[in-house]
Design a protein around this motif. Structure first.
Motif, PDB file in Angstrom:
ATOM      1  N   LEU A 147       9.682   0.070 -10.005  1.00 22.18           N
ATOM      2  CA  LEU A 147       8.530   0.363  -9.057  1.00 22.18           C
ATOM      3  C   LEU A 147       7.946   1.892  -9.805  1.00 22.18           C
ATOM      4  CD1 LEU A 147       9.516  -0.544  -5.592  1.00 22.18           C
ATOM      5  CD2 LEU A 147       7.937  -1.739  -7.130  1.00 22.18           C
ATOM      6  N   ASP A 148       8.442   2.438 -10.725  1.00 19.87           N
ATOM      7  CA  ASP A 148       7.872   3.614 -11.380  1.00 19.87           C
ATOM      8  C   ASP A 148       6.693   3.679 -11.550  1.00 19.87           C
ATOM      9  OD1 ASP A 148      10.596   4.777 -11.392  1.00 19.87           O
ATOM     10  OD2 ASP A 148      10.925   4.908 -13.549  1.00 19.87           O
ATOM     11  N   ASP A 149       6.012   2.749 -12.300  1.00 22.96           N
ATOM     12  CA  ASP A 149       4.442   2.880 -12.359  1.00 22.96           C
ATOM     13  C   ASP A 149       3.470   2.765 -11.561  1.00 22.96           C
ATOM     14  OD1 ASP A 149       5.488   0.205 -12.571  1.00 22.96           O
ATOM     15  OD2 ASP A 149       3.607  -0.525 -13.722  1.00 22.96           O
ATOM     16  N   LEU A 150       4.162   2.061 -10.193  1.00 23.37           N
ATOM     17  CA  LEU A 150       3.649   2.048  -8.752  1.00 23.37           C
ATOM     18  C   LEU A 150       3.409   3.105  -8.003  1.00 23.37           C
ATOM     19  CD1 LEU A 150       4.380  -1.743  -8.554  1.00 23.37           C
ATOM     20  CD2 LEU A 150       2.415  -0.952  -9.598  1.00 23.37           C
ATOM     21  N   GLY A 151       4.213   4.238  -8.337  1.00 28.33           N
ATOM     22  CA  GLY A 151       4.398   5.250  -7.349  1.00 28.33           C
ATOM     23  C   GLY A 151       5.517   5.548  -6.840  1.00 28.33           C
ATOM     24  N   VAL A 152       6.603   4.551  -6.943  1.00 26.22           N
ATOM     25  CA  VAL A 152       7.839   4.892  -6.307  1.00 26.22           C
ATOM     26  C   VAL A 152       9.037   5.113  -7.603  1.00 26.22           C
ATOM     27  CG1 VAL A 152       9.816   4.091  -5.028  1.00 26.22           C
ATOM     28  CG2 VAL A 152       7.363   3.274  -4.546  1.00 26.22           C
ATOM     29  N   GLY A 153       9.261   6.389  -7.898  1.00 33.53           N
ATOM     30  CA  GLY A 153      10.415   6.814  -8.982  1.00 33.53           C
ATOM     31  C   GLY A 153      11.588   6.270  -8.585  1.00 33.53           C
ATOM     32  N   ASP A 163      14.406   2.760   7.086  1.00 32.66           N
ATOM     33  CA  ASP A 163      13.001   1.898   7.024  1.00 32.66           C
ATOM     34  C   ASP A 163      12.615   2.092   5.794  1.00 32.66           C
ATOM     35  OD1 ASP A 163      11.316   0.196   7.836  1.00 32.66           O
ATOM     36  OD2 ASP A 163      10.103   1.641   8.784  1.00 32.66           O
ATOM     37  N   ALA A 164      13.123   1.672   4.633  1.00 30.92           N
ATOM     38  CA  ALA A 164      12.998   1.705   3.160  1.00 30.92           C
ATOM     39  C   ALA A 164      11.740   1.214   2.804  1.00 30.92           C
ATOM     40  CB  ALA A 164      14.159   1.199   2.385  1.00 30.92           C
ATOM     41  N   LEU A 165      11.577  -0.232   3.333  1.00 27.04           N
ATOM     42  CA  LEU A 165      10.282  -0.930   3.090  1.00 27.04           C
ATOM     43  C   LEU A 165       9.074  -0.175   3.447  1.00 27.04           C
ATOM     44  CD1 LEU A 165      11.570  -4.633   3.866  1.00 27.04           C
ATOM     45  CD2 LEU A 165      11.819  -3.101   1.951  1.00 27.04           C
ATOM     46  N   SER A 166       9.097   0.462   4.474  1.00 27.09           N
ATOM     47  CA  SER A 166       7.955   1.204   5.023  1.00 27.09           C
ATOM     48  C   SER A 166       7.766   2.250   4.082  1.00 27.09           C
ATOM     49  CB  SER A 166       8.120   1.546   6.330  1.00 27.09           C
ATOM     50  OG  SER A 166       8.145   0.732   7.364  1.00 27.09           O
ATOM     51  N   GLU A 167       8.643   3.128   3.890  1.00 29.65           N
ATOM     52  CA  GLU A 167       8.520   4.046   2.819  1.00 29.65           C
ATOM     53  C   GLU A 167       8.154   3.726   1.477  1.00 29.65           C
ATOM     54  OE1 GLU A 167      11.423   7.083   2.659  1.00 29.65           O
ATOM     55  OE2 GLU A 167      12.522   6.406   4.760  1.00 29.65           O
ATOM     56  N   ILE A 168       8.454   2.439   1.000  1.00 25.43           N
ATOM     57  CA  ILE A 168       8.008   1.936  -0.265  1.00 25.43           C
ATOM     58  C   ILE A 168       6.543   1.467  -0.052  1.00 25.43           C
ATOM     59  CG2 ILE A 168       7.828  -0.188  -2.090  1.00 25.43           C
ATOM     60  CD1 ILE A 168      11.302  -0.104  -1.312  1.00 25.43           C
ATOM     61  N   ALA A 169       6.146   0.855   0.804  1.00 25.61           N
ATOM     62  CA  ALA A 169       4.861   0.447   1.197  1.00 25.61           C
ATOM     63  C   ALA A 169       4.033   1.652   1.282  1.00 25.61           C
ATOM     64  CB  ALA A 169       4.867  -0.328   2.444  1.00 25.61           C
ATOM     65  N   ASP A 170       4.252   2.518   1.705  1.00 26.64           N
ATOM     66  CA  ASP A 170       3.600   3.894   1.831  1.00 26.64           C
ATOM     67  C   ASP A 170       3.292   4.360   0.585  1.00 26.64           C
ATOM     68  OD1 ASP A 170       2.289   5.992   3.484  1.00 26.64           O
ATOM     69  OD2 ASP A 170       4.017   7.484   2.921  1.00 26.64           O
ATOM     70  N   ALA A 171       4.305   4.496  -0.439  1.00 29.22           N
ATOM     71  CA  ALA A 171       4.146   4.850  -1.627  1.00 29.22           C
ATOM     72  C   ALA A 171       3.330   4.082  -2.509  1.00 29.22           C
ATOM     73  CB  ALA A 171       5.417   5.057  -2.486  1.00 29.22           C
ATOM     74  N   LEU A 172       2.962   2.950  -2.383  1.00 30.55           N
ATOM     75  CA  LEU A 172       2.220   1.812  -2.629  1.00 30.55           C
ATOM     76  C   LEU A 172       0.708   1.601  -2.257  1.00 30.55           C
ATOM     77  CD1 LEU A 172       4.755  -1.319  -3.070  1.00 30.55           C
ATOM     78  CD2 LEU A 172       4.115   0.589  -4.948  1.00 30.55           C
ATOM     79  N   GLY A 173       0.736   2.602  -1.321  1.00 28.91           N
ATOM     80  CA  GLY A 173      -0.672   2.619  -0.431  1.00 28.91           C
ATOM     81  C   GLY A 173      -0.581   1.115   0.196  1.00 28.91           C
ATOM     82  N   ALA A 174       0.200   0.640   0.638  1.00 26.00           N
ATOM     83  CA  ALA A 174       0.127  -0.925   1.172  1.00 26.00           C
ATOM     84  C   ALA A 174       0.945  -1.008   2.861  1.00 26.00           C
ATOM     85  CB  ALA A 174       0.925  -1.678   0.527  1.00 26.00           C
ATOM     86  N   THR A 175       0.883   0.397   3.430  1.00 27.56           N
ATOM     87  CA  THR A 175       1.593   0.720   4.756  1.00 27.56           C
ATOM     88  C   THR A 175       0.695  -0.248   5.838  1.00 27.56           C
ATOM     89  OG1 THR A 175       2.189   2.644   4.189  1.00 27.56           O
ATOM     90  CG2 THR A 175       1.939   2.074   6.555  1.00 27.56           C
ATOM     91  N   GLU A 176      -0.611  -0.315   5.874  1.00 32.18           N
ATOM     92  CA  GLU A 176      -1.358  -1.102   6.811  1.00 32.18           C
ATOM     93  C   GLU A 176      -1.112  -2.385   6.391  1.00 32.18           C
ATOM     94  OE1 GLU A 176      -5.644   0.179   7.288  1.00 32.18           O
ATOM     95  OE2 GLU A 176      -4.989   2.269   6.958  1.00 32.18           O
ATOM     96  N   VAL A 177      -1.340  -3.181   5.447  1.00 29.83           N
ATOM     97  CA  VAL A 177      -1.074  -4.390   5.066  1.00 29.83           C
ATOM     98  C   VAL A 177       0.501  -4.904   5.367  1.00 29.83           C
ATOM     99  CG1 VAL A 177      -2.852  -4.633   3.593  1.00 29.83           C
ATOM    100  CG2 VAL A 177      -0.861  -4.397   2.786  1.00 29.83           C
ATOM    101  N   LEU A 178       1.418  -4.006   5.093  1.00 24.72           N
ATOM    102  CA  LEU A 178       2.922  -4.381   5.685  1.00 24.72           C
ATOM    103  C   LEU A 178       2.832  -4.429   7.019  1.00 24.72           C
ATOM    104  CD1 LEU A 178       5.654  -5.303   4.465  1.00 24.72           C
ATOM    105  CD2 LEU A 178       6.001  -2.849   4.579  1.00 24.72           C
ATOM    106  N   GLU A 179       2.435  -3.634   7.641  1.00 24.45           N
ATOM    107  CA  GLU A 179       2.660  -3.423   9.341  1.00 24.45           C
ATOM    108  C   GLU A 179       2.154  -4.780   9.692  1.00 24.45           C
ATOM    109  OE1 GLU A 179       4.627  -1.692  10.896  1.00 24.45           O
ATOM    110  OE2 GLU A 179       5.252  -0.661   8.860  1.00 24.45           O
TER     111      GLU A 179
END
Length: 182
Positions: A147-153, A163-179
């Protein structure tokens, strides 16, 4: 209990869909579901989590080989869906790829196989799988750079827990769609 979702990248951001694991009998099934969710063969990220014990990330980019990461290999290997990932990462035979042959409640211990976990010393490696004589690690296994190129080093990914999945979604800019699918 598992939570699983697919995040498909689109021109407008990310689209999320609930991943119904009851329909997944093999890792190939999971990859097929991810590819079918892709928009114009763009990136799809499958996220799987088992009650904060471990999480897994599968990245599919068109027809390229999928890339995998598991946060805690020993915990994942003791669960049905996690063992699919650890077996793939360890290069084990796929003779038991069918989930009907696996313990679906995740309580049975898996066999230990010799591997090497990813460490900072492996920064130039493509993935964390090796041929060392270490037991299955109670830590990360796979490609932490997926996920390096998507914002999660990779260092951030390897340090996530809870709650790792929420943190990943937040870094990807996908928090709202995941929730929306949680």
């Amino acid at each position: 209990m598992y939570f699983a979702a697919l995040l498909a990248r689109t021109e407008d951001g990310w689209e999320a869909s609930d991943l119904e694991l009851d329909d997944v009998e093999s890792l190939s099934d999971l990859i097929d579901l991810a590819r079918s969710a892709a928009v114009d063969d763009d990136t799809v990220v499958a996220l799987i989590e088992q009650e904060d014990a471990w999480f897994g990330v599968i990245r599919v980019d068109g027809e390229e080989d999928p890339r995998y990461y598991v946060s805690n290999a020993s915990a994942a290997d003791r669960s049905s869906y996690g063992s699919m990932l650890t077996k793939e990462l360890l290069g084990r035979d796929e003779e038991e790829d069918d989930l009907d042959a696996l313990d679906l409640d995740g309580t049975e211990d898996g066999e230990e196989e010799p591997i090497a976990a990813f460490t900072d010393e492996d920064d130039d490696a493509d993935d964390g799988v090796g041929s060392g004589a270490e037991p299955l690690p109670a830590g990360p296994l796979g490609d932490p750079r997926l996920l390096d190129d998507l914002g999660v080093g990779h260092k951030e990914l390897m340090s996530l827990d809870g709650d790792a999945l929420s943190e990943i979604a937040d870094a990807l800019g996908a928090t709202e769609v995941l929730e929306a699918v949680r």
